[in-house]
Design a protein around this motif. Structure first.
Motif, PDB file in Angstrom:
ATOM      1  N   MET A   1      71.514   0.958 -42.983  1.00 49.24           N
ATOM      2  CA  MET A   1      69.861   0.546 -41.645  1.00 49.24           C
ATOM      3  C   MET A   1      69.522  -0.453 -41.145  1.00 49.24           C
ATOM      4  O   MET A   1      69.235  -1.107 -41.711  1.00 49.24           O
ATOM      5  N   ALA A   2      68.989  -0.201 -39.763  1.00 51.01           N
ATOM      6  CA  ALA A   2      68.785  -1.187 -39.098  1.00 51.01           C
ATOM      7  C   ALA A   2      67.228  -1.364 -39.674  1.00 51.01           C
ATOM      8  O   ALA A   2      66.819  -0.754 -39.991  1.00 51.01           O
ATOM      9  N   GLU A   3      66.353  -2.204 -39.390  1.00 51.31           N
ATOM     10  CA  GLU A   3      65.117  -2.882 -38.999  1.00 51.31           C
ATOM     11  C   GLU A   3      64.711  -1.053 -39.042  1.00 51.31           C
ATOM     12  O   GLU A   3      64.851  -0.259 -38.412  1.00 51.31           O
ATOM     13  N   SER A   4      63.272  -0.262 -39.556  1.00 51.09           N
ATOM     14  CA  SER A   4      62.737   0.352 -39.635  1.00 51.09           C
ATOM     15  C   SER A   4      61.662   0.617 -38.154  1.00 51.09           C
ATOM     16  O   SER A   4      61.432  -0.675 -37.986  1.00 51.09           O
ATOM     17  N   LEU A   5      61.843   1.665 -37.782  1.00 48.19           N
ATOM     18  CA  LEU A   5      60.957   1.654 -36.568  1.00 48.19           C
ATOM     19  C   LEU A   5      59.691   2.475 -36.659  1.00 48.19           C
ATOM     20  O   LEU A   5      59.324   3.023 -35.697  1.00 48.19           O
ATOM     21  N   ARG A   6      59.173   2.204 -37.669  1.00 45.59           N
ATOM     22  CA  ARG A   6      57.997   3.014 -37.946  1.00 45.59           C
ATOM     23  C   ARG A   6      57.172   2.171 -37.001  1.00 45.59           C
ATOM     24  O   ARG A   6      56.394   0.665 -36.806  1.00 45.59           O
ATOM     25  N   GLY A   7      55.980   3.276 -36.612  1.00 42.04           N
ATOM     26  CA  GLY A   7      55.436   2.899 -35.594  1.00 42.04           C
ATOM     27  C   GLY A   7      55.532   2.435 -33.861  1.00 42.04           C
ATOM     28  O   GLY A   7      55.249   1.920 -32.665  1.00 42.04           O
ATOM     29  N   SER A   8      56.839   2.877 -34.005  1.00 42.78           N
ATOM     30  CA  SER A   8      58.001   2.311 -32.249  1.00 42.78           C
ATOM     31  C   SER A   8      57.644   3.685 -32.052  1.00 42.78           C
ATOM     32  O   SER A   8      57.929   4.487 -32.316  1.00 42.78           O
TER      33      SER A   8
END
Length: 179
Positions: free
Chosen positions: A1-8
């Motif tokens: 998985m790439a970096e978490s996009l939480r908050g995007s």
């Protein structure tokens, strides 16, 4: 998985034609190896809290709109709220309350609130695959995006803010064949 996009924000790219997500702006509330979930910010359902969730009237007002948060569990209520010093914010002071029970606990301290029916969900790796296909354009979220009074124009305004080629995408007609 790439970096978490939480908050995007996920802004639907011009090639994303799925009617569930065409020209949407989604706030990613969770993104892990197990999958992702979020809510569509720019789809007012046409219903108000008084119509569909009268229990919430004392907390958010009877005229508060209910937004169509996504195709998963469309009858389930989800609330985004700004609260001071949240324990697990999505970003800044914005939290997701997955059940309406928790809303009563934070409502008095909350600033802005928004009610959603349903949410968007992705299985393991699904969102990463969609990002590789350029289905989504990623942009950091702001509180003003989440609680925008101009939800109908959020898709284009976020693209214009991102600038460059994205500002051009924002001006594309809804149906380019009519151009």
């Amino acid at each position: 998985m790439a970096e978490s996009l939480r908050g995007s924000l996920l802004i639907a790219g011009p090639t994303l034609l799925d009617p569930n997500f065409r020209r949407t702006v989604v706030l990613v509330a969770e993104h892990t190896d197990e999958g992702a979930m979020g809510v569509i910010l720019n789809r007012p359902s046409g219903m108000t809290v008084a119509d569909a969730a009268p229990d919430l009237e004392p907390l958010v007002g009877s005229d508060a709109p209910i937004f169509a948060g996504g195709p998963v569990q469309p009858t389930a209520g989800v609330v985004l709220a700004e609260v001071p010093e949240p324990e697990e914010p999505i970003f800044d002071d914005v939290v997701l309350l997955p059940g309406l029970v928790e809303l009563g606990e934070v409502a008095d301290a909350a600033g802005r609130l928004r009610v959603f029916a349903g949410y968007a969900g992705w299985g393991p790796g699904q969102l990463d695959d969609e990002l590789e296909r350029d289905d989504w354009i990623v942009e950091p979220a702001t509180g003003d995006d989440v609680f925008s009074e101009e939800a109908d124009s959020l898709w284009s305004s976020v693209l214009v803010r991102k600038g460059g080629q994205y500002a051009l995408v924002a001006r594309m007609p809804d149906d380019p064949s009519l151009n």
